[in-house]
Design a protein around this motif. Structure first.
Motif, PDB file in Angstrom:
ATOM      1  N   ILE A  51       0.833  -1.204   0.000  1.00  0.00           N
ATOM      2  CA  ILE A  51       0.000   0.000   0.000  1.00  0.00           C
ATOM      3  C   ILE A  51       0.867   1.252   0.000  1.00  0.00           C
ATOM      4  CG2 ILE A  51      -1.810   1.271   1.223  1.00  0.00           C
ATOM      5  CD1 ILE A  51      -2.716  -1.432   2.375  1.00  0.00           C
ATOM      6  N   ARG A  52       1.916   1.267   0.816  1.00  0.00           N
ATOM      7  CA  ARG A  52       2.807   2.436   0.859  1.00  0.00           C
ATOM      8  C   ARG A  52       3.550   2.603  -0.468  1.00  0.00           C
ATOM      9  NH1 ARG A  52       0.886   5.965   4.302  1.00  0.00           N
ATOM     10  NH2 ARG A  52       0.963   5.283   6.476  1.00  0.00           N
ATOM     11  N   PHE A  53       3.874   1.469  -1.094  1.00  0.00           N
ATOM     12  CA  PHE A  53       4.538   1.523  -2.397  1.00  0.00           C
ATOM     13  C   PHE A  53       3.630   2.196  -3.420  1.00  0.00           C
ATOM     14  CE2 PHE A  53       5.736  -0.381  -6.513  1.00  0.00           C
ATOM     15  CZ  PHE A  53       7.081  -0.037  -6.545  1.00  0.00           C
ATOM     16  N   ALA A  54       2.351   1.842  -3.391  1.00  0.00           N
ATOM     17  CA  ALA A  54       1.385   2.472  -4.293  1.00  0.00           C
ATOM     18  C   ALA A  54       1.234   3.951  -3.978  1.00  0.00           C
ATOM     19  CB  ALA A  54       0.032   1.770  -4.169  1.00  0.00           C
ATOM     20  N   GLU A  55       1.278   4.295  -2.693  1.00  0.00           N
ATOM     21  CA  GLU A  55       1.180   5.703  -2.287  1.00  0.00           C
ATOM     22  C   GLU A  55       2.378   6.505  -2.800  1.00  0.00           C
ATOM     23  OE1 GLU A  55       0.560   8.169   1.878  1.00  0.00           O
ATOM     24  OE2 GLU A  55       1.932   6.458   1.841  1.00  0.00           O
ATOM     25  N   ASP A  56       3.583   5.951  -2.655  1.00  0.00           N
ATOM     26  CA  ASP A  56       4.790   6.651  -3.129  1.00  0.00           C
ATOM     27  C   ASP A  56       4.730   6.881  -4.633  1.00  0.00           C
ATOM     28  OD1 ASP A  56       5.742   6.666  -0.553  1.00  0.00           O
ATOM     29  OD2 ASP A  56       7.072   4.943  -0.825  1.00  0.00           O
ATOM     30  N   ASP A  57       4.299   5.858  -5.371  1.00  0.00           N
ATOM     31  CA  ASP A  57       4.169   5.984  -6.820  1.00  0.00           C
ATOM     32  C   ASP A  57       3.151   7.056  -7.191  1.00  0.00           C
ATOM     33  OD1 ASP A  57       6.050   4.149  -7.447  1.00  0.00           O
ATOM     34  OD2 ASP A  57       4.690   2.638  -8.254  1.00  0.00           O
ATOM     35  N   LEU A  58       2.053   7.080  -6.460  1.00  0.00           N
ATOM     36  CA  LEU A  58       0.991   8.057  -6.722  1.00  0.00           C
ATOM     37  C   LEU A  58       1.498   9.481  -6.521  1.00  0.00           C
ATOM     38  CD1 LEU A  58      -2.045   8.247  -7.404  1.00  0.00           C
ATOM     39  CD2 LEU A  58      -2.501   8.222  -4.948  1.00  0.00           C
ATOM     40  N   LYS A  59       2.232   9.694  -5.466  1.00  0.00           N
ATOM     41  CA  LYS A  59       2.779  11.026  -5.182  1.00  0.00           C
ATOM     42  C   LYS A  59       3.793  11.443  -6.252  1.00  0.00           C
ATOM     43  CE  LYS A  59       2.181  10.915  -0.137  1.00  0.00           C
ATOM     44  NZ  LYS A  59       2.867  10.823   1.169  1.00  0.00           N
ATOM     45  N   GLU A  60       4.629  10.494  -6.649  1.00  0.00           N
ATOM     46  CA  GLU A  60       5.650  10.795  -7.653  1.00  0.00           C
ATOM     47  C   GLU A  60       5.010  11.131  -9.004  1.00  0.00           C
ATOM     48  OE1 GLU A  60       9.467  11.663  -8.584  1.00  0.00           O
ATOM     49  OE2 GLU A  60       8.729  10.985  -6.617  1.00  0.00           O
ATOM     50  N   ILE A  61       4.002  10.371  -9.373  1.00  0.00           N
ATOM     51  CA  ILE A  61       3.301  10.627 -10.641  1.00  0.00           C
ATOM     52  C   ILE A  61       2.615  11.980 -10.605  1.00  0.00           C
ATOM     53  CG2 ILE A  61       1.350   9.871 -12.064  1.00  0.00           C
ATOM     54  CD1 ILE A  61       2.134   6.979 -11.170  1.00  0.00           C
ATOM     55  N   TYR A  62       2.034  12.318  -9.469  1.00  0.00           N
ATOM     56  CA  TYR A  62       1.366  13.620  -9.338  1.00  0.00           C
ATOM     57  C   TYR A  62       2.367  14.764  -9.525  1.00  0.00           C
ATOM     58  CZ  TYR A  62      -1.101  17.597  -7.389  1.00  0.00           C
ATOM     59  OH  TYR A  62      -1.673  18.833  -7.213  1.00  0.00           O
ATOM     60  N   LYS A  63       3.523  14.649  -8.882  1.00  0.00           N
ATOM     61  CA  LYS A  63       4.544  15.702  -9.017  1.00  0.00           C
ATOM     62  C   LYS A  63       5.009  15.829 -10.470  1.00  0.00           C
ATOM     63  CE  LYS A  63       7.131  14.082  -5.630  1.00  0.00           C
ATOM     64  NZ  LYS A  63       8.246  13.929  -4.650  1.00  0.00           N
ATOM     65  N   ASN A  64       5.224  14.699 -11.122  1.00  0.00           N
ATOM     66  CA  ASN A  64       5.650  14.725 -12.527  1.00  0.00           C
ATOM     67  C   ASN A  64       4.579  15.327 -13.433  1.00  0.00           C
ATOM     68  OD1 ASN A  64       8.038  13.495 -11.816  1.00  0.00           O
ATOM     69  ND2 ASN A  64       7.348  11.428 -12.323  1.00  0.00           N
ATOM     70  N   THR A  65       3.324  15.040 -13.103  1.00  0.00           N
ATOM     71  CA  THR A  65       2.216  15.568 -13.901  1.00  0.00           C
ATOM     72  C   THR A  65       2.112  17.078 -13.760  1.00  0.00           C
ATOM     73  OG1 THR A  65       1.040  13.495 -13.529  1.00  0.00           O
ATOM     74  CG2 THR A  65      -0.247  15.317 -14.393  1.00  0.00           C
ATOM     75  N   VAL A  66       2.339  17.574 -12.541  1.00  0.00           N
ATOM     76  CA  VAL A  66       2.319  19.026 -12.308  1.00  0.00           C
ATOM     77  C   VAL A  66       3.372  19.713 -13.164  1.00  0.00           C
ATOM     78  CG1 VAL A  66       2.786  20.842 -10.614  1.00  0.00           C
ATOM     79  CG2 VAL A  66       1.375  18.889  -9.969  1.00  0.00           C
ATOM     80  N   VAL A  67       4.574  19.123 -13.192  1.00  0.00           N
ATOM     81  CA  VAL A  67       5.659  19.692 -13.997  1.00  0.00           C
ATOM     82  C   VAL A  67       5.303  19.641 -15.483  1.00  0.00           C
ATOM     83  CG1 VAL A  67       8.067  19.396 -14.700  1.00  0.00           C
ATOM     84  CG2 VAL A  67       7.428  19.108 -12.295  1.00  0.00           C
ATOM     85  N   LEU A  68       4.761  18.496 -15.910  1.00  0.00           N
ATOM     86  CA  LEU A  68       4.424  18.312 -17.313  1.00  0.00           C
ATOM     87  C   LEU A  68       3.401  19.339 -17.800  1.00  0.00           C
ATOM     88  CD1 LEU A  68       4.792  16.454 -19.835  1.00  0.00           C
ATOM     89  CD2 LEU A  68       2.820  15.148 -18.998  1.00  0.00           C
ATOM     90  N   TYR A  69       2.418  19.630 -16.968  1.00  0.00           N
ATOM     91  CA  TYR A  69       1.356  20.558 -17.360  1.00  0.00           C
ATOM     92  C   TYR A  69       1.610  21.987 -16.886  1.00  0.00           C
ATOM     93  CZ  TYR A  69      -1.540  16.713 -19.004  1.00  0.00           C
ATOM     94  OH  TYR A  69      -2.030  15.648 -19.704  1.00  0.00           O
ATOM     95  N   GLY A  70       2.813  22.225 -16.366  1.00  0.00           N
ATOM     96  CA  GLY A  70       3.150  23.577 -15.945  1.00  0.00           C
ATOM     97  C   GLY A  70       2.254  24.093 -14.824  1.00  0.00           C
ATOM     98  N   GLY A  71       1.824  23.208 -13.960  1.00  0.00           N
ATOM     99  CA  GLY A  71       0.996  23.615 -12.817  1.00  0.00           C
ATOM    100  C   GLY A  71      -0.458  23.870 -13.163  1.00  0.00           C
ATOM    101  N   LYS A  72      -0.857  23.574 -14.390  1.00  0.00           N
ATOM    102  CA  LYS A  72      -2.246  23.857 -14.816  1.00  0.00           C
ATOM    103  C   LYS A  72      -3.056  22.555 -14.917  1.00  0.00           C
ATOM    104  CE  LYS A  72      -0.757  27.931 -17.409  1.00  0.00           C
ATOM    105  NZ  LYS A  72      -0.688  28.579 -18.746  1.00  0.00           N
TER     106      LYS A  72
END
Length: 296
Positions: A198-219
């Motif tokens: 479960i924690r592994f899935a949580e870490d992946d989720l957080k990392e993907i979210y951060k990468n997505t923010v960068v990809l979309y320029g915070g929008k």
């Protein structure tokens, strides 16, 4: 009625068995809920990751190779949990029938059907999951059949005799199946690499979210943010449910063993059996967590 001189068990003993049976029936839904919730979190995490790819082939592979394969793993895990818990659920229902104050021919037929289902479930479970281990012994049909042919006050003696036999014969089976359920769930909290599933899935989720923010320029769309928040809440609820389910599994085993010991001879119980009460309380706490996940 069970307290009469014709009964094998006292009314207080039968009452505790009935209390255990109702708590045990409720427990059966929790392990599957943990497995399903983790699978849902992983599925959402992989879909969010697929949405970040600019290459269509990569995005498609993420869906076909990761999302769908994780579903197959979920189905394998939940199949084992369901098979194990079906045996325990049928056993708990059999105890409910055998502790009924109004035992009838219909109730007897139902008890016999449950006994057959228990034995069939044990046979299949041995074949599927205990190939290199000592097989579990069947007990359902024998316990249910002890009541057949009774009537009037005599039925109560047979009923309590069947109840006593069922609990005694079931104890090693309950112990083994609960251990299998614990082994199935423990990786969700503690895996060999030191990180829970479960924690592994949580870490992946957080990392993907951060990468997505960068990809979309915070929008990012509001829906994306809302989805991530919902899944992170689900992570915490799933961890709590797993902890409660594992704690209740230990109590389940202890409560049944204590129940078995207390049914060896006819006696009046002075108050409730402690572990049966603890199991009822722990099941109640786990039920609240499951309801939160069900609403997700």
């Amino acid at each position: 009625i069970f307290g009469s001189g014709c009964a094998v068990l006292t009314e207080s003993q039968v009452k505790e068995v009935n209390k255990f049976a109702h708590a045990a029936k409720s427990y059966g839904t929790f392990p599957g809920a943990v497995i399903k919730s983790h699978s849902d979190i992983r599925k959402t995490q992989k879909m969010l990751e697929a949405a970040t790819f600019t290459d269509g082939e990569q995005a498609l592979r993420m869906i076909t190779e990761n999302v769908l394969s994780s579903q197959k793993e979920f189905e394998m895990r939940v199949a084992k949990a369901d098979m194990a818990l079906d045996i325990l659920n049928n056993y708990a229902e059999l105890l409910v029938k055998l502790t009924s104050d109004t035992y009838s021919n219909e109730l007897q037929a139902s008890a016999e059907n449950l006994g057959e289902s228990i034995d069939k479930g044990i046979k299949t479970y041995n074949k599927e999951y205990r190939k290199n281990r000592v097989p579990l012994e069947s007990f359902g049909s024998v316990a249910a059949a002890l009541v057949r042919g009774g009537g009037g006050i005599y039925i109560k003696r047979l009923q309590s005799k069947g109840l006593k036999e069922a609990v005694k014969k079931a104890d090693p089976v309950v112990n083994e199946i609960i251990t299998d359920v614990e082994n199935l769930l423990v990786d969700y909290l503690d895996s060999p690499d030191g990180n829970s599933l479960i924690r592994f899935a949580e870490d992946d989720l957080k990392e993907i979210y951060k990468n997505t923010v960068v990809l979309y320029g915070g929008k990012l769309p509001f829906q994306t943010v809302s989805t991530v928040v919902t899944e992170l809440e689900a992570v915490d609820d799933t961890i709590q449910l797993t902890e409660e389910t594992l704690k209740a599994a230990k109590t389940y085993r202890e409560a049944h063993a204590e129940l078995s010991r207390n049914l060896q001879q006819k006696k009046s119980l002075k108050g409730v059996i402690e572990q049966v009460q603890v199991l009822a309380d722990e099941v109640k706490a786990a039920r609240k967590l499951k309801k939160k996940l069900d609403k997700k």
